[in-house]
Design an enzyme around this catalytic site. Structure first.
Site, PDB file in Angstrom:
ATOM      1  N   HIS A   1      -3.225   7.487   2.786  1.00 20.73           N
ATOM      2  CA  HIS A   1      -3.651   6.215   2.209  1.00 20.73           C
ATOM      3  C   HIS A   1      -4.975   5.826   2.849  1.00 20.73           C
ATOM      4  O   HIS A   1      -5.140   5.932   4.069  1.00 20.73           O
ATOM      5  CB  HIS A   1      -2.572   5.164   2.486  1.00 20.73           C
ATOM      6  CG  HIS A   1      -3.014   3.773   2.174  1.00 20.73           C
ATOM      7  ND1 HIS A   1      -3.526   3.420   0.943  1.00 20.73           N
ATOM      8  CD2 HIS A   1      -3.045   2.639   2.939  1.00 20.73           C
ATOM      9  CE1 HIS A   1      -3.831   2.140   0.960  1.00 20.73           C
ATOM     10  NE2 HIS A   1      -3.563   1.648   2.151  1.00 20.73           N
TER      11      HIS A   1
ATOM     12  N   ASN B   1     -10.235   0.393   0.112  1.00 19.66           N
ATOM     13  CA  ASN B   1      -8.772   0.459   0.009  1.00 19.66           C
ATOM     14  C   ASN B   1      -8.355  -0.073  -1.363  1.00 19.66           C
ATOM     15  O   ASN B   1      -8.415  -1.282  -1.604  1.00 19.66           O
ATOM     16  CB  ASN B   1      -8.147  -0.376   1.138  1.00 19.66           C
ATOM     17  CG  ASN B   1      -6.624  -0.330   1.116  1.00 19.66           C
ATOM     18  OD1 ASN B   1      -6.014   0.142   0.158  1.00 19.66           O
ATOM     19  ND2 ASN B   1      -6.005  -0.843   2.163  1.00 19.66           N
TER      20      ASN B   1
ATOM     21  N   CYS C   1       0.809  -1.233   0.000  1.00 21.55           N
ATOM     22  CA  CYS C   1       0.000   0.000   0.000  1.00 21.55           C
ATOM     23  C   CYS C   1       0.840   1.280   0.000  1.00 21.55           C
ATOM     24  O   CYS C   1       0.309   2.370  -0.217  1.00 21.55           O
ATOM     25  CB  CYS C   1      -0.948   0.014   1.194  1.00 21.55           C
ATOM     26  SG  CYS C   1      -2.229  -1.222   1.066  1.00 21.55           S
TER      27      CYS C   1
HETATM   28  N1  COA Z   1     -18.421  -8.076   9.806  1.00 21.03           N
HETATM   29  C1  COA Z   1     -18.716  -8.383  11.068  1.00 21.03           C
HETATM   30  N2  COA Z   1     -17.802  -8.804  11.959  1.00 21.03           N
HETATM   31  C2  COA Z   1     -16.551  -8.917  11.563  1.00 21.03           C
HETATM   32  C3  COA Z   1     -16.163  -8.601  10.239  1.00 21.03           C
HETATM   33  C4  COA Z   1     -17.160  -8.171   9.369  1.00 21.03           C
HETATM   34  N3  COA Z   1     -16.883  -7.858   8.081  1.00 21.03           N
HETATM   35  N4  COA Z   1     -14.839  -8.795  10.129  1.00 21.03           N
HETATM   36  C5  COA Z   1     -14.402  -9.216  11.325  1.00 21.03           C
HETATM   37  N5  COA Z   1     -15.437  -9.299  12.170  1.00 21.03           N
HETATM   38  C6  COA Z   1     -15.409  -9.734  13.562  1.00 21.03           C
HETATM   39  C7  COA Z   1     -14.240 -10.618  13.893  1.00 21.03           C
HETATM   40  O1  COA Z   1     -14.503 -11.957  13.511  1.00 21.03           O
HETATM   41  C8  COA Z   1     -14.149 -10.453  15.376  1.00 21.03           C
HETATM   42  O2  COA Z   1     -15.104 -11.248  15.991  1.00 21.03           O
HETATM   43  P1  COA Z   1     -14.776 -12.042  17.347  1.00 21.03           P
HETATM   44  O3  COA Z   1     -14.467 -10.953  18.354  1.00 21.03           O
HETATM   45  O4  COA Z   1     -16.027 -12.783  17.619  1.00 21.03           O
HETATM   46  O5  COA Z   1     -13.595 -12.903  17.038  1.00 21.03           O
HETATM   47  C9  COA Z   1     -14.548  -9.006  15.594  1.00 21.03           C
HETATM   48  O6  COA Z   1     -15.249  -8.600  14.404  1.00 21.03           O
HETATM   49  C10 COA Z   1     -13.373  -8.064  15.814  1.00 21.03           C
HETATM   50  O7  COA Z   1     -12.360  -8.401  14.861  1.00 21.03           O
HETATM   51  P2  COA Z   1     -11.098  -7.520  14.680  1.00 21.03           P
HETATM   52  O8  COA Z   1     -10.251  -8.082  13.578  1.00 21.03           O
HETATM   53  O9  COA Z   1     -10.453  -7.308  16.024  1.00 21.03           O
HETATM   54  O10 COA Z   1     -11.791  -6.170  14.199  1.00 21.03           O
HETATM   55  P3  COA Z   1     -11.172  -4.770  13.991  1.00 21.03           P
HETATM   56  O11 COA Z   1     -11.905  -3.800  14.793  1.00 21.03           O
HETATM   57  O12 COA Z   1      -9.680  -4.812  14.133  1.00 21.03           O
HETATM   58  O13 COA Z   1     -11.522  -4.494  12.484  1.00 21.03           O
HETATM   59  C11 COA Z   1     -10.371  -4.542  10.373  1.00 21.03           C
HETATM   60  C12 COA Z   1     -11.083  -5.364  11.471  1.00 21.03           C
HETATM   61  C13 COA Z   1      -9.823  -5.514   9.370  1.00 21.03           C
HETATM   62  C14 COA Z   1     -11.416  -3.647   9.745  1.00 21.03           C
HETATM   63  C15 COA Z   1      -9.259  -3.687  11.038  1.00 21.03           C
HETATM   64  O14 COA Z   1      -8.466  -4.516  11.835  1.00 21.03           O
HETATM   65  C16 COA Z   1      -8.395  -2.997  10.034  1.00 21.03           C
HETATM   66  O15 COA Z   1      -8.837  -2.146   9.303  1.00 21.03           O
HETATM   67  N6  COA Z   1      -7.102  -3.340  10.024  1.00 21.03           N
HETATM   68  C17 COA Z   1      -6.132  -2.706   9.144  1.00 21.03           C
HETATM   69  C18 COA Z   1      -6.377  -3.168   7.766  1.00 21.03           C
HETATM   70  C19 COA Z   1      -5.502  -2.451   6.799  1.00 21.03           C
HETATM   71  O16 COA Z   1      -5.311  -1.285   6.901  1.00 21.03           O
HETATM   72  N7  COA Z   1      -5.018  -3.223   5.837  1.00 21.03           N
HETATM   73  C20 COA Z   1      -4.293  -2.764   4.741  1.00 21.03           C
HETATM   74  C21 COA Z   1      -2.924  -2.341   5.096  1.00 21.03           C
HETATM   75  S1  COA Z   1      -2.649  -0.794   4.451  1.00 21.03           S
END
Ligand code: COA
Length: 332
Positions: A256, A286, A116
């Protein structure tokens, strides 16, 4: 040191027509609009449909629009760099495919791969070529067909990514605008948290790797989130300190677009109000290397010559960094 700098003198983008909404994703995986909006800020993304169309298709569309808009003949271009994490092929470079499609024949072309952060890495690289005085017109493309490596049964990744492309033209200037400074870092130890498990030389594709869905993005979301928050803030702080920029001196943060919460946190640490932060994640998700040019295009009509912009990114690798740009032209 000479006062020759590389200025962005024009830009253009391409977004596919197909809109993948949160409502459609609700039918594909166990998720809901409210969760996606609250956790990421994304409402919809664009997806490139069509047999045999890869990243170069979108990159070429953006470059063709850029050449037309800037009234530049393809043979005037000296170099084309494409930042992508989803090349059409392992080789040749997607940059070469784009250049061929756009009729760019008097140039050399290559890809930059920094996930990214690729677009800002490529922009920093290209600016060095301009500053030597040897090259006069360079195109930097950021393009990704993320839908080609996303598992649409994995709710934690499929809600985030979209497809798109953007291209900027870099030219030399001596009028105290252009790319003023850059600060870049990488940490290869971060690879375990965000990568594609198979398909490369370490684990070439086999029936088993395909059946195990190992050609899709593997992401430990919470770990990546934490590093992204730290990395974006670190890069922006360095750029502000190195250039004696206070929050009130900055006209725009161009972050970004990975997650609205990462963007909000970065802006907060910089002391910037929301109205100085470019945001379009709600429309595109993204798009990896295309997020920054897509932002610049959406806000182009509001940018004035002399505005101070900070471009910042974080991505797989890990890679991160920021670039200080003094905008080089007024709205046309
Ligand atoms: N819908 C509903 N629930 C979801 C879900 C979705 N699309 N995706 C994940 N969950 C759930 C998980 O299973 C988890 O459930 P659990 O607690 O029962 O295990 C819960 O939500 C929390 O998961 P978590 O991964 O801790 O959520 P989060 O708040 O960190 O959000 C992302 C997930 C992926 C949105 C977030 O971590 C993120 O944006 N990370 C960075 C991604 C990024 O920038 N990537 C590119 C690099 S530049």
């Amino acid at each position: 040191m000479s006062n020759l700098r590389a200025a962005i003198t024009s830009l253009a983008t391409y977004s596919p027509d197909y809109v993948l909404t949160n409502a459609e994703l609700e039918k594909m995986v166990d998720t809901n609009d409210q969760w996606i909006l609250e956790r990421t800020g994304i409402q919809e993304r664009r997806i490139l449909k069509g047999e045999g169309l890869g990243t170069s298709y979108m990159g070429a569309k953006a470059v063709q629009a850029l050449l037309e808009k800037s009234n530049t003949r393809p043979e005037e271009i000296d170099l084309l760099i494409c930042a992508t994490a989803t090349p059409d092929f392992v080789f040749p470079s997607t940059a070469s495919l784009i250049a061929n499609e756009a009729g760019i024949k008097n140039a050399f072309h290559y890809d930059v791969m920094a996930a990214c952060s690729g677009f800002i890495y490529a922009l920093h690289t290209a600016s060095q070529f301009i500053e030597t005085g040897k090259y006069k017109k360079i195109i930097v493309v950021g393009a990704d067909k993320m839908s080609s490596i996303i598992d649409y049964t994995d709710r934690a990744t499929c809600i985030i990514f979209g497809d798109g492309a953007g291209a900027v033209l870099l030219e030399p200037t001596t009028d105290n605008t252009g790319i003023m400074d850059a600060w870049m870092r990488s940490d290869g130890a971060g690879w375990v948290h965000l990568h594609q498990k198979a398909g490369g030389s370490r684990r070439p594709p086999t029936l088993e790797t395909v059946q195990n869905r190992e050609h899709y993005v593997y992401q430990e979301g919470a770990v990546v989130f934490k590093h992204a928050v730290q990395g974006m803030a670190e890069a922006c702080t360095h750029i502000m300190n190195n250039n004696n920029l206070k929050a009130e001196d900055i006209n725009w943060l161009v972050p970004h677009q990975a997650n609205k919460r990462i963007i909000d946190s970065t802006a907060h640490k910089m002391g910037l109000p929301d109205e100085k932060v470019m945001l379009n994640i709600q429309k595109y998700g993204n798009t990896t290397n295309a997020t920054i040019p897509l932002c610049l295009k959406d806000y182009e009509s509001q940018l004035k010559k002399g505005d101070n912009l900070i471009l910042a990114a974080f991505g797989g690798g890990f890679t991160w960094g920021a670039i200080y740009v003094k905008w080089a032209y007024n709205p046309q």
